[in-house]
Design a protein around this motif. Sequence first.
Motif, short mmCIF file in Angstrom:
data_model
loop_
_atom_site.label_atom_id
_atom_site.label_comp_id
_atom_site.label_asym_id
_atom_site.label_seq_id
_atom_site.Cartn_x
_atom_site.Cartn_y
_atom_site.Cartn_z
N VAL A 1 16.29 -1.02 -10.36
CA VAL A 1 16.12 -0.74 -11.79
C VAL A 1 17.49 -0.41 -12.38
CG1 VAL A 1 15.07 0.76 -13.50
CG2 VAL A 1 13.77 0.09 -11.47
N SER A 2 17.96 -1.31 -13.24
CA SER A 2 19.26 -1.12 -13.88
C SER A 2 19.42 -2.14 -14.99
CB SER A 2 20.39 -1.27 -12.87
OG SER A 2 21.65 -1.22 -13.52
N PRO A 3 19.97 -1.74 -16.15
CA PRO A 3 20.20 -2.71 -17.24
C PRO A 3 21.10 -3.86 -16.83
CG PRO A 3 20.41 -0.46 -18.05
CD PRO A 3 20.33 -0.37 -16.56
N ASN A 4 22.00 -3.63 -15.87
CA ASN A 4 22.95 -4.65 -15.45
C ASN A 4 22.64 -5.20 -14.07
OD1 ASN A 4 24.49 -4.14 -17.83
ND2 ASN A 4 25.44 -2.38 -16.80
N SER A 5 21.41 -4.97 -13.59
CA SER A 5 21.09 -5.36 -12.21
C SER A 5 21.11 -6.86 -12.00
CB SER A 5 19.72 -4.81 -11.81
OG SER A 5 18.73 -5.30 -12.69
N THR A 6 20.82 -7.64 -13.05
CA THR A 6 20.75 -9.09 -12.88
C THR A 6 22.12 -9.73 -12.69
OG1 THR A 6 20.76 -9.34 -15.30
CG2 THR A 6 18.61 -9.29 -14.21
N THR A 7 23.18 -8.99 -12.95
CA THR A 7 24.53 -9.56 -12.82
C THR A 7 25.04 -9.47 -11.39
OG1 THR A 7 25.59 -7.43 -13.35
CG2 THR A 7 25.04 -8.91 -15.19
N ARG B 1 0.80 -1.22 0.00
CA ARG B 1 0.00 0.00 0.00
C ARG B 1 0.83 1.27 0.00
NH1 ARG B 1 -4.50 -0.87 -2.04
NH2 ARG B 1 -5.25 1.07 -1.14
N LYS B 2 2.12 1.19 0.29
CA LYS B 2 2.97 2.38 0.28
C LYS B 2 4.23 2.09 -0.53
CE LYS B 2 3.39 5.03 3.92
NZ LYS B 2 3.81 5.58 5.24
N VAL B 3 4.55 2.99 -1.47
CA VAL B 3 5.69 2.81 -2.37
C VAL B 3 6.50 4.09 -2.42
CG1 VAL B 3 6.42 2.32 -4.74
CG2 VAL B 3 4.41 1.15 -3.80
N THR B 4 7.82 3.96 -2.32
CA THR B 4 8.72 5.08 -2.53
C THR B 4 9.55 4.78 -3.78
OG1 THR B 4 10.36 4.10 -1.04
CG2 THR B 4 8.85 5.74 -0.11
N CYS B 5 9.86 5.83 -4.54
CA CYS B 5 10.54 5.60 -5.82
C CYS B 5 11.40 6.81 -6.17
CB CYS B 5 9.49 5.36 -6.91
SG CYS B 5 10.18 5.15 -8.58
N ARG B 6 12.63 6.57 -6.59
CA ARG B 6 13.46 7.67 -7.04
C ARG B 6 13.04 8.07 -8.45
NH1 ARG B 6 19.74 7.22 -8.24
NH2 ARG B 6 19.27 9.44 -8.33
N LEU B 7 13.41 9.27 -8.86
CA LEU B 7 12.99 9.80 -10.15
C LEU B 7 13.99 9.52 -11.26
CD1 LEU B 7 11.57 13.13 -8.74
CD2 LEU B 7 10.27 11.58 -10.21
N LEU B 8 15.25 9.84 -11.05
CA LEU B 8 16.26 9.69 -12.09
C LEU B 8 16.42 8.23 -12.51
CD1 LEU B 8 19.05 12.16 -10.86
CD2 LEU B 8 17.58 12.42 -12.88
N GLY B 9 16.35 7.99 -13.82
CA GLY B 9 16.55 6.66 -14.34
C GLY B 9 15.36 5.73 -14.20
N VAL B 10 14.32 6.18 -13.51
CA VAL B 10 13.11 5.36 -13.34
C VAL B 10 11.91 6.07 -13.95
CG1 VAL B 10 11.61 4.17 -11.70
CG2 VAL B 10 14.05 4.37 -11.22
N ILE B 11 11.63 7.26 -13.47
CA ILE B 11 10.51 8.06 -13.97
C ILE B 11 11.00 9.06 -15.01
CG2 ILE B 11 8.56 9.52 -13.34
CD1 ILE B 11 8.53 6.70 -12.13
N LEU B 12 12.19 9.58 -14.81
CA LEU B 12 12.75 10.57 -15.72
C LEU B 12 13.76 9.92 -16.67
CD1 LEU B 12 13.43 13.51 -13.20
CD2 LEU B 12 11.41 13.15 -14.65
N GLU B 13 13.87 10.51 -17.85
CA GLU B 13 14.87 10.03 -18.81
C GLU B 13 16.28 10.35 -18.34
OE1 GLU B 13 14.03 11.56 -22.65
OE2 GLU B 13 12.15 10.44 -22.90
N GLU B 14 16.44 11.45 -17.63
CA GLU B 14 17.76 11.83 -17.11
C GLU B 14 18.21 10.85 -16.03
OE1 GLU B 14 15.88 14.91 -19.22
OE2 GLU B 14 15.15 13.98 -17.37
N THR B 15 19.51 10.64 -15.92
CA THR B 15 20.05 9.68 -14.95
C THR B 15 21.01 10.29 -13.95
OG1 THR B 15 21.84 9.11 -16.50
CG2 THR B 15 19.82 7.79 -16.62
N ASP B 16 21.28 11.59 -14.08
CA ASP B 16 22.24 12.25 -13.19
C ASP B 16 21.70 13.61 -12.77
OD1 ASP B 16 24.79 14.07 -12.69
OD2 ASP B 16 25.44 11.98 -12.48
N PRO B 17 21.92 14.02 -11.51
CA PRO B 17 21.42 15.33 -11.05
C PRO B 17 21.93 16.50 -11.89
CG PRO B 17 22.09 14.00 -9.17
CD PRO B 17 22.52 13.26 -10.39
#
Length: 275
Positions: free
Chosen positions: A249-255, A130-146
């Motif tokens: 969330v990461s292209p290489n997270s499974t490694t 019922r409660k979710v926290t999520c970062r923005l960069l690289g997940v919701i936003l196309e940008e990946t760096d501040p």
Amino acid sequence: MAEASKEELIQLIRRVGAFLTVKFSNLFSSFTFNNLNSRSIGAIAGFAITVVFTWRLLRTPRGPQRRVQKRQASSPSSSGAAAQTNAVAAASAVCNPSGDLRAQNVVDEFFQPVKPTLGQIVRQRLSEGRKVTCRLLGVILEETDPEELLIKATVRSSVLEVLLEITKFCDLYLMERVLDDESEKKVLLALEYAGVFTSGGLVKDKVLFCSTENGRSSFVRQLEPDWHIDTNYEIISQLARFIKYQLHVSPNSTTRTMASNVFSSPSLELFFGCN
């Protein structure tokens, strides 16, 4: 032609009834009244409707056909031909592979499983959290760096549908590390332009900003969500002891080696089966 079409329809319904008998005998043997669900009840209701429809059709008077048979019986030569024709028709009704195939297709289509909606998939994958926290960069936003937020902020269009489904039944908090106040304004404007705030499930007060990565980790600890979604492996590792479930969330997270309560996916939408 009309009588032939009607007879063909009746034969098809009879075959469908036979296939339904087998299907429902298997269905009733697989559950009891203690574990009936909405789909089981719907299947029973559909079966009842099919039985009533078939019964009403088969009991329809067939007067015209009887009269035709009587007229044919007045001629000895025609009676023999009629008998031969009836025998062929009966044989074809009993041994007609194409008719059986059509009936099987009708039954298979009737019992085709219903595809779950995106909302149902989201609730299932989040284990009804019922409660979710999520970062923005690289997940919701196309940008990946501040540093990229100093120039612009762009919401990923492919994640919008999933994001809006999450806000329908989850208390969602978005958070990010920024370098200045202007970056905050860019992010809020991008979210507003994408329509994230119009669904009613997310408000601007639930978009949190901090100046360090540890600040984001502190936000998560204080909010105590059921799920946290992040791209930073270090933060995911630090929070694994405190948060019930996490998504890295990461292209290489499974490694990388993950804790048992940490899932991985190249993107948020792919985690829910969206391309």
